[in-house]
Scaffold this motif. Structure first.
Motif, PDB file in Angstrom:
ATOM      1  N   HIS A   1       3.546  48.410  -2.121  1.00 44.24           N
ATOM      2  CA  HIS A   1       4.170  48.732  -0.772  1.00 44.24           C
ATOM      3  C   HIS A   1       3.991  49.598  -0.490  1.00 44.24           C
ATOM      4  O   HIS A   1       3.845  49.946   0.785  1.00 44.24           O
ATOM      5  CB  HIS A   1       4.846  47.857   0.217  1.00 44.24           C
ATOM      6  CG  HIS A   1       3.383  45.713  -0.261  1.00 44.24           C
ATOM      7  ND1 HIS A   1       3.918  44.565  -0.367  1.00 44.24           N
ATOM      8  CD2 HIS A   1       2.157  45.481  -0.784  1.00 44.24           C
ATOM      9  CE1 HIS A   1       3.096  43.728  -0.330  1.00 44.24           C
ATOM     10  NE2 HIS A   1       1.866  44.300  -1.205  1.00 44.24           N
ATOM     11  N   VAL A   2       4.504  50.854  -1.178  1.00 45.90           N
ATOM     12  CA  VAL A   2       4.607  52.072  -0.832  1.00 45.90           C
ATOM     13  C   VAL A   2       4.172  53.090  -2.419  1.00 45.90           C
ATOM     14  O   VAL A   2       4.289  52.432  -3.290  1.00 45.90           O
ATOM     15  CB  VAL A   2       6.098  52.390  -0.338  1.00 45.90           C
ATOM     16  CG1 VAL A   2       6.913  51.442  -0.184  1.00 45.90           C
ATOM     17  CG2 VAL A   2       6.795  52.873  -2.078  1.00 45.90           C
ATOM     18  N   SER A   3       3.543  54.172  -1.999  1.00 38.26           N
ATOM     19  CA  SER A   3       3.531  54.552  -3.084  1.00 38.26           C
ATOM     20  C   SER A   3       3.288  56.134  -2.757  1.00 38.26           C
ATOM     21  O   SER A   3       4.425  56.507  -2.033  1.00 38.26           O
ATOM     22  CB  SER A   3       1.540  55.380  -2.541  1.00 38.26           C
ATOM     23  OG  SER A   3       1.691  55.662  -1.509  1.00 38.26           O
ATOM     24  N   GLY A   4       3.492  57.259  -3.718  1.00 36.39           N
ATOM     25  CA  GLY A   4       3.737  58.326  -3.970  1.00 36.39           C
ATOM     26  C   GLY A   4       3.762  58.670  -2.592  1.00 36.39           C
ATOM     27  O   GLY A   4       5.163  59.907  -1.701  1.00 36.39           O
ATOM     28  N   SER A   5       2.887  59.327  -1.826  1.00 38.11           N
ATOM     29  CA  SER A   5       2.653  59.839  -0.207  1.00 38.11           C
ATOM     30  C   SER A   5       3.946  59.461   0.699  1.00 38.11           C
ATOM     31  O   SER A   5       4.175  60.679   1.280  1.00 38.11           O
ATOM     32  CB  SER A   5       1.339  60.003   0.330  1.00 38.11           C
ATOM     33  OG  SER A   5       1.148  58.225  -0.157  1.00 38.11           O
ATOM     34  N   ASP A   6       3.990  57.953   0.454  1.00 35.84           N
ATOM     35  CA  ASP A   6       5.396  57.457   1.579  1.00 35.84           C
ATOM     36  C   ASP A   6       6.410  58.799   1.376  1.00 35.84           C
ATOM     37  O   ASP A   6       7.162  58.680   1.993  1.00 35.84           O
ATOM     38  CB  ASP A   6       5.175  56.150   1.423  1.00 35.84           C
ATOM     39  CG  ASP A   6       4.007  55.373   1.523  1.00 35.84           C
ATOM     40  OD1 ASP A   6       4.157  55.720   3.035  1.00 35.84           O
ATOM     41  OD2 ASP A   6       3.865  53.769   0.866  1.00 35.84           O
ATOM     42  N   LEU A   7       6.955  58.954   0.216  1.00 34.50           N
ATOM     43  CA  LEU A   7       8.258  58.842  -0.853  1.00 34.50           C
ATOM     44  C   LEU A   7       8.057  60.708   0.229  1.00 34.50           C
ATOM     45  O   LEU A   7       9.070  61.084   0.525  1.00 34.50           O
ATOM     46  CB  LEU A   7       8.195  59.581  -1.880  1.00 34.50           C
ATOM     47  CG  LEU A   7       8.398  57.225  -2.785  1.00 34.50           C
ATOM     48  CD1 LEU A   7       8.431  58.749  -3.879  1.00 34.50           C
ATOM     49  CD2 LEU A   7       9.048  57.375  -2.225  1.00 34.50           C
ATOM     50  N   ILE A   8       7.070  61.603  -0.720  1.00 35.78           N
ATOM     51  CA  ILE A   8       6.727  62.363   0.514  1.00 35.78           C
ATOM     52  C   ILE A   8       7.190  62.884   2.087  1.00 35.78           C
ATOM     53  O   ILE A   8       7.608  63.621   2.686  1.00 35.78           O
ATOM     54  CB  ILE A   8       5.584  63.701  -0.015  1.00 35.78           C
ATOM     55  CG1 ILE A   8       5.446  63.878  -1.285  1.00 35.78           C
ATOM     56  CG2 ILE A   8       5.042  64.657   0.634  1.00 35.78           C
ATOM     57  CD1 ILE A   8       3.902  64.004  -1.709  1.00 35.78           C
ATOM     58  N   LYS A   9       6.292  61.581   2.509  1.00 35.66           N
ATOM     59  CA  LYS A   9       6.384  61.531   4.140  1.00 35.66           C
ATOM     60  C   LYS A   9       8.403  61.316   4.252  1.00 35.66           C
ATOM     61  O   LYS A   9       8.620  61.768   5.127  1.00 35.66           O
ATOM     62  CB  LYS A   9       6.045  60.279   4.496  1.00 35.66           C
ATOM     63  CG  LYS A   9       4.973  60.501   5.890  1.00 35.66           C
ATOM     64  CD  LYS A   9       4.348  59.842   6.334  1.00 35.66           C
ATOM     65  CE  LYS A   9       4.755  58.310   5.824  1.00 35.66           C
ATOM     66  NZ  LYS A   9       3.295  57.300   5.695  1.00 35.66           N
ATOM     67  N   TRP A  10       8.621  60.300   3.566  1.00 36.82           N
ATOM     68  CA  TRP A  10      10.511  60.190   3.835  1.00 36.82           C
ATOM     69  C   TRP A  10      10.812  61.733   4.271  1.00 36.82           C
ATOM     70  O   TRP A  10      12.356  61.684   3.963  1.00 36.82           O
ATOM     71  CB  TRP A  10      10.360  59.435   3.438  1.00 36.82           C
ATOM     72  CG  TRP A  10       9.838  57.986   3.419  1.00 36.82           C
ATOM     73  CD1 TRP A  10       8.972  57.603   4.754  1.00 36.82           C
ATOM     74  CD2 TRP A  10      10.136  56.488   2.801  1.00 36.82           C
ATOM     75  NE1 TRP A  10       8.670  56.109   4.308  1.00 36.82           N
ATOM     76  CE2 TRP A  10       9.131  55.220   3.269  1.00 36.82           C
ATOM     77  CE3 TRP A  10      10.053  56.784   1.401  1.00 36.82           C
ATOM     78  CZ2 TRP A  10       8.485  54.518   2.439  1.00 36.82           C
ATOM     79  CZ3 TRP A  10      10.047  54.850   0.687  1.00 36.82           C
ATOM     80  CH2 TRP A  10       9.152  53.811   1.538  1.00 36.82           C
TER      81      TRP A  10
END
Ligand code: ATP
Ligand code: MG
Length: 391
Positions: A338-347
């Protein structure tokens, strides 16, 4: 024969040609089995067949075969052949018809495959095929040794029919296989593979495997287990691919050797590669979450079946249990996260790069093993904690 195939014969007869059902379809009709494909033999020449039916496909006019599509059903229509050429009896009288038909049937491999049947269901049985079928025997038409010298594939065909029908091979035919076994080396692997697929799909593969060993054919195949018992113990097989996989394990062959020796498809090759890996894991311990995650259900089920049969272990799982265990995994692929690479970048507010893939992999592992719930907030929490810890 089916409605459409009877209609094909009716149309041919309607303009004065002779036409009958031949080969495996007649055999299967006598056995009340569903035929896999329908063959018709006719006095009409290929061009004449093509003129009579709007939708046809050329299957090599030089062999006299035209594929007729009748109401969507494919039906192979082959012109009677005399030695080397087509029959020139365009409108044969009945004597000529019997002669042409006999020449067609006498070229066929086994008595049960040399039957013909008219449109109204009358059997033409020139070589006592029905009697052999009643006795459950596979017998070559004519001199078995000569017939196997003409085409060595017939030896494998005889044996694959022991698997499909459960019949035995008549003594003289069986002896001729033993005598000519090494000639199987002359046969193309494509033709061999197609017959082996049918052997594996049959209901009595253990019988066929025994014949392969006892006739000596096994030693002349591109690859076959030396062990005379192992493969038979793994039979029967739920699919031909399972047969190939069991052959690999029974012979302790690498997946790539199996695939190359028999020109297996890419799908079969990757199935075998997975089975090989999964089986090594299974020898060490029951399937782990990683195994359930990594391997498709059919790989797991076949691997467990092989393990159960070869390792005589009591503690094995049923297909149902395997399915249940696999379904119970928190995720089944990366895309379930329920998360993706773009979530990691955002965080993190850092540029994307190699670290993304690495951390998605770590999250995937944590979620799979229940160290973190598959929930965006929980994953963020887990990730920030782990990321800072590693710094
Ligand atoms: P299946 O039910 O698996 O299709 P089959 O007997 O119909 O079995 P096919 O390969 O479809 O096998 O061949 C159709 C018919 O052609 C056979 O029944 C047989 O009469 C004849 N035939 C096939 N291969 C050979 C061969 N190598 N030598 C002689 N006759 C053959
Ligand atoms: Mg057939």
């Amino acid at each position: 024969g089916s409605g459409p195939s009877r209609e094909v014969i009716r149309i041919l007869e309607g303009v004065g040609f002779e036409a009958v059902f031949v080969g495996g379809a007649v055999r299967d009709h006598v056995l009340q089995r569903e035929a896999t494909d329908i063959d018709i033999a006719t006095s009409a020449e290929p061009l004449e067949v093509k003129e009579l039916f709007p939708i046809t496909v050329d299957l090599g006019t030089e062999h006299g075969t035209v594929l007729v599509l009748k109401d969507g059903e494919p039906i192979e229509v082959t012109t009677f052949r005399t030695e080397g050429t087509y029959s020139d009896h365009r409108r044969p009288d009945s004597v000529q018809f019997v002669k042409s038909l006999k020449e067609d049937l006498i070229r066929r491999d086994f008595t049960m495959n040399a039957l013909a049947m008219t449109r109204d269901g009358k059997l033409i049985d020139l070589f006592d095929g029905v009697e052999d079928m009643n006795r459950q025997l596979i017998r070559a038409v004519g001199n078995a040794s000569d017939r196997f010298k003409e085409d060595a594939l017939r030896m494998i065909r005889a044996i694959r029919f022991t698997s499909v029908l459960g019949y035995d091979i008549e003594d003289a035919t069986c002896k001729a296989i033993t005598d000519n076994a090494q000639q199987i080396r002359l046969v193309s692997v494509e033709r061999l593979k197609a017959e082996m697929d049918k052997l594996f799909s049959g209901v009595h593969p253990e019988k066929a495997i025994r014949y392969l060993h006892e006739s000596g054919l096994a030693t002349h195949l591109p690859l076959f287990p030396d062990d005379k018992e192992k493969l038979g113990r793994l039979a029967p097989f739920s699919t031909s691919s399972e047969g190939w996989a069991c052959m690999m394990i029974a012979g302790d062959f690498p997946a790539s050797s199996m695939a190359n020796s028999y020109k297996l498809s890419n799908a079969e090759k990757s199935f075998l590669t997975s089975i090989h890996d999964a089986f090594e894991n299974r020898l060490k311990h029951s399937f782990s979450a990683d195994d359930y995650y990594k391997y498709d259900l059919d790989v797991l089920v076949t691997t467990e079946k092989i393990f159960r049969s070869l390792c005589l272990s009591e503690q094995t799982l049923t297909a149902e249990q395997i399915k249940k265990n696999k379904l119970a995994l928190p995720i089944h692929s990366k895309s379930d996260l329920h998360v993706s690479g773009s979530d990691l970048i955002k965080w993190m507010n850092i540029k994307g790069g190699k670290w993304i893939g690495e951390w998605i992999g770590k999250i995937e592992h944590a979620v799979l093993h229940g160290q973190c719930e598959n929930d965006p907030r929980k994953i963020k929490e887990w990730f920030l904690h782990e990321f800072n810890r590693e710094k």
